[in-house]
Each structure stands twice: as C-alpha cells, then as structure tokens.
Scaffold this active site. Structure first.
Site, PDB file in Angstrom:
ATOM      1  N   SER A 140       0.840  -1.204   0.000  1.00 32.69           N
ATOM      2  CA  SER A 140       0.000   0.000   0.000  1.00 32.69           C
ATOM      3  C   SER A 140       0.869   1.247   0.000  1.00 32.69           C
ATOM      4  CB  SER A 140      -0.873   0.008   1.253  1.00 32.69           C
ATOM      5  OG  SER A 140      -1.539   1.229   1.383  1.00 32.69           O
ATOM      6  N   TYR A 153      -1.101  -0.682  10.017  1.00 30.50           N
ATOM      7  CA  TYR A 153      -1.176  -1.033   8.592  1.00 30.50           C
ATOM      8  C   TYR A 153       0.109  -0.599   7.859  1.00 30.50           C
ATOM      9  CZ  TYR A 153      -3.629  -1.257   4.012  1.00 30.50           C
ATOM     10  OH  TYR A 153      -4.024  -1.529   2.736  1.00 30.50           O
TER      11      TYR A 153
HETATM   12  P1  NAP Z   1     -11.391  -6.221   0.592  1.00 28.78           P
HETATM   13  O1  NAP Z   1     -12.326  -5.855  -0.499  1.00 28.78           O
HETATM   14  O2  NAP Z   1     -11.742  -5.890   2.011  1.00 28.78           O
HETATM   15  O3  NAP Z   1     -11.069  -7.791   0.473  1.00 28.78           O
HETATM   16  C1  NAP Z   1     -10.215  -8.389   1.388  1.00 28.78           C
HETATM   17  C2  NAP Z   1      -9.939  -9.817   0.968  1.00 28.78           C
HETATM   18  O4  NAP Z   1      -9.001 -10.379   1.893  1.00 28.78           O
HETATM   19  C3  NAP Z   1     -11.177 -10.697   1.029  1.00 28.78           C
HETATM   20  O5  NAP Z   1     -11.096 -11.621  -0.039  1.00 28.78           O
HETATM   21  C4  NAP Z   1     -11.046 -11.414   2.373  1.00 28.78           C
HETATM   22  O6  NAP Z   1     -11.663 -12.696   2.416  1.00 28.78           O
HETATM   23  C5  NAP Z   1      -9.538 -11.573   2.437  1.00 28.78           C
HETATM   24  N1  NAP Z   1      -9.034 -11.769   3.793  1.00 28.78           N
HETATM   25  C6  NAP Z   1      -9.104 -10.916   4.840  1.00 28.78           C
HETATM   26  N2  NAP Z   1      -8.529 -11.459   5.928  1.00 28.78           N
HETATM   27  C7  NAP Z   1      -8.072 -12.688   5.546  1.00 28.78           C
HETATM   28  C8  NAP Z   1      -7.408 -13.734   6.201  1.00 28.78           C
HETATM   29  N3  NAP Z   1      -7.075 -13.630   7.497  1.00 28.78           N
HETATM   30  N4  NAP Z   1      -7.105 -14.863   5.509  1.00 28.78           N
HETATM   31  C9  NAP Z   1      -7.452 -14.992   4.205  1.00 28.78           C
HETATM   32  N5  NAP Z   1      -8.098 -14.029   3.528  1.00 28.78           N
HETATM   33  C10 NAP Z   1      -8.400 -12.891   4.188  1.00 28.78           C
HETATM   34  O7  NAP Z   1      -9.962  -5.540   0.384  1.00 28.78           O
HETATM   35  P2  NAP Z   1      -9.255  -4.974  -0.939  1.00 28.78           P
HETATM   36  O8  NAP Z   1      -9.474  -3.504  -0.975  1.00 28.78           O
HETATM   37  O9  NAP Z   1      -9.553  -5.814  -2.104  1.00 28.78           O
HETATM   38  O10 NAP Z   1      -7.736  -5.176  -0.506  1.00 28.78           O
HETATM   39  C11 NAP Z   1      -6.909  -6.202  -1.016  1.00 28.78           C
HETATM   40  C12 NAP Z   1      -5.463  -5.885  -0.655  1.00 28.78           C
HETATM   41  O11 NAP Z   1      -5.122  -4.614  -1.201  1.00 28.78           O
HETATM   42  C13 NAP Z   1      -5.210  -5.774   0.849  1.00 28.78           C
HETATM   43  O12 NAP Z   1      -3.953  -6.326   1.152  1.00 28.78           O
HETATM   44  C14 NAP Z   1      -5.202  -4.285   1.091  1.00 28.78           C
HETATM   45  O13 NAP Z   1      -4.435  -3.945   2.216  1.00 28.78           O
HETATM   46  C15 NAP Z   1      -4.577  -3.790  -0.201  1.00 28.78           C
HETATM   47  N6  NAP Z   1      -4.865  -2.385  -0.519  1.00 28.78           N
HETATM   48  C16 NAP Z   1      -6.131  -1.962  -0.762  1.00 28.78           C
HETATM   49  C17 NAP Z   1      -6.337  -0.620  -1.063  1.00 28.78           C
HETATM   50  C18 NAP Z   1      -7.697  -0.071  -1.374  1.00 28.78           C
HETATM   51  O14 NAP Z   1      -7.803   1.170  -1.541  1.00 28.78           O
HETATM   52  N7  NAP Z   1      -8.720  -0.865  -1.474  1.00 28.78           N
HETATM   53  C19 NAP Z   1      -5.255   0.263  -1.107  1.00 28.78           C
HETATM   54  C20 NAP Z   1      -3.983  -0.209  -0.850  1.00 28.78           C
HETATM   55  C21 NAP Z   1      -3.797  -1.537  -0.568  1.00 28.78           C
HETATM   56  P3  NAP Z   1     -13.220 -12.902   2.862  1.00 28.78           P
HETATM   57  O15 NAP Z   1     -14.062 -12.459   1.679  1.00 28.78           O
HETATM   58  O16 NAP Z   1     -13.356 -14.367   3.123  1.00 28.78           O
HETATM   59  O17 NAP Z   1     -13.449 -12.041   4.064  1.00 28.78           O
END
Ligand code: NAP
Length: 242
Positions: A140, A153
């Site tokens: 991130s 984070y």
């Molecule tokens: P999201 O929509 O909240 O999805 C999170 C995913 O992670 C879901 O598939 C969830 O599974 C899974 N997950 C959470 N805890 C877990 C665990 N303990 N073991 C296995 N799976 C787990 O998040 P996202 O925005 O797509 O984010 C994905 C990645 O991108 C993350 O690493 C986040 O930090 C990073 N990121 C996101 C953003 C943003 O703006 N969205 C920005 C920078 C970085 P379930 O469906 O089963 O709960």
C-alpha cells in the site's frame, strides 16, 4: 497454463486478480477466510473466462491452518507446482496509536505480515525446485509513506516490502522473482467508508482507481514478461505519491 494462488481472492482487488489470471489461462486457487459465497462467485467468474480453479479456505494468519490446508494441497499434488503466488489478503483497523488496542495492532500485523510469511514460506520451495516463480505482494501507499491512523497497517505493509526485497535476493538465481504493488485509493469494500469526492482533488488523476487497474499490473508482474524485474515496488495510485 500455470497454477496460481491468490490469497483473499474472494472480493475486491483479489477477485479482479483471479479473473485477470484466468484470462491468461491459468488455474486459479482462490483463497478466502469467511465469505464462501463470494469465493464461489469468483470461481464462477474464473470459469466464465474459460479457465479453471478451486476455492481454498484458510486464514492466512493462522499458521496451523495454512500448513494443514495449503500444505495438505501441496502434499496431495506432487505433480503440480504453484508458480504464481499473489499475497493479497489484508485488512485495516485504523486507529491513532495512542488509542490503539493490542487486537487492532496484532490482527493487522498477523494477516498482512504473518500471512505473507506463512504462505510464501510454503510456496517458495516448489518454485525453487521448478526454477521458476512469481511472488507478487499487494502492499500500500501507506507502507511507503506512512499514513496517520494507520501505524499498524503502515508497519505491516512496509515490513512486507522489506521481506520482498530480501526474498528477491535469496531466490533470483533460481528464476524466481518477488515484487510488490502499492495501490493508493482503490474502490473496494475496504474503502467503502471513504468518500471519493473528499479525497479525489488530492490525486493528480482526480479519481480513485479500480481493482481491475491493480490486477493488470499484478498480472504483468506475474507473467514471464517481467522476468528481469525483481525486488521492486510498483505504485498504482493515480500519481498521489511514489
Ligand atoms: P477487501 O475488499 O476488504 O477484500 C479483502 C480480501 O481479503 C477478502 O477476499 C477477504 O476474504 C480476504 N481476507 C481478509 N482477511 C483474511 C485472512 N485472514 N485470511 C485470508 N483471507 C483474508 O480488500 P481490498 O481492498 O480488495 O484489498 C486487497 C489488498 O489490497 C489488501 O492487502 C489491502 O491492504 C490492499 N490495498 C487496498 C487498497 C484499497 O484502496 N482498497 C489500497 C492499498 C492496498 P473474505 O471475503 O473471506 O473475508
């Protein structure tokens, strides 16, 4: 066709990555921890692209579970090697440090950093034997510059960057690369409470990004075409910071 594992592939960025890898014809293992229906929807989308895959439930932060489920799959499939690993699972639990609870600190560290360790350690062995592999970890902007309210984070994501740089030097000679992508604001469940209108003027490209835009970059780093890139962090943030 290669075997790919995407942690947190049930929703958001992870789902878009699964679909993109399916478009390339890979077999996609979709990890999730709680939302089975969403994981099944992702598998359906993978199959709609003409590829195949399976869902795999484990909590990346739980080493015993990772060893049993993922380790079990590896043991049962000696003829198959996971050659693409996308460490994407992550959560955020934002809080100012002075009010942060142990649970808020530990859960974020355990899933992003502990999860990276638990999963990558198992997969890397097969890649080294095969003399080919792509490890792509979703970090991130927060892990590059630090963001207030996100000491947990920011620390976890910065640690994954450090681990990736170290790993890239351990495994490069065996044809294995390790890189990170660092998204800024991307429209997913994770950013649901953040109003795009309030923040977009800070972003040179004047909008939040999409999960598909992150997936395209991950797909490149997961492909043979990125063979001479390792130990790098690619920012995908509309020009916000790099
Ligand atoms: P999201 O929509 O909240 O999805 C999170 C995913 O992670 C879901 O598939 C969830 O599974 C899974 N997950 C959470 N805890 C877990 C665990 N303990 N073991 C296995 N799976 C787990 O998040 P996202 O925005 O797509 O984010 C994905 C990645 O991108 C993350 O690493 C986040 O930090 C990073 N990121 C996101 C953003 C943003 O703006 N969205 C920005 C920078 C970085 P379930 O469906 O089963 O709960």
């Amino acid at each position: 066709m290669r075997y790919a594992l995407v942690t947190g592939g049930s929703r958001g960025i992870g789902r878009a990555i699964c679909v993109k890898l399916a478009e390339e014809g890979h077999y996609v293992i979709i990890n999730y921890t709680s939302k089975q229906d969403e994981a099944e929807n992702t598998l359906k989308m993978v199959r709609e692209k003409g590829a195949d895959g399976e869902i795999m439930k484990f909590d990346v932060s739980n080493q015993t579970e990772v060893d049993a489920v993922l380790g079990g799959w590896i043991e049962k499939n000696p003829d198959k090697t996971i050659e693409i690993l996308v460490n994407n699972a992550g959560i955020r639990k934002d809080q100012l440090l002075m009010w942060m609870s142990n649970a808020e600190w530990n859960s974020v560290m355990d899933i992003s950093l502990g999860g990276w360790y638990n999963v990558t350690r198992l997969i890397i062995k097969g890649m080294l034997v095969k003399k080919y592999g792509r490890v792509v970890s979703v970090v991130s902007l927060s892990g590059l510059k630090g963001l207030p309210g996100q000491t947990n984070y920011s620390a976890a994501k910065a640690a994954v960057i450090g681990a990736t740089k170290a790993l890239s030097q351990e495994v490069g000679r065996r044809g294995v690369t390790a890189n990170c992508v660092a998204p800024g604001f991307i429209k997913t469940d994770m950013t649901e409470g953040i109003n795009e209108k309030d923040f977009k003027q800070l972003i040179p490209l004047n909008r939040f990004g999409t999960a598909e835009e992150v997936a395209d970059a991950v797909n490149f780093l997961a492909s043979e075409k990125s063979a001479y890139i390792t130990g790098q962090v690619l920012s995908i943030n509309g020009g916000l910071y790099s």
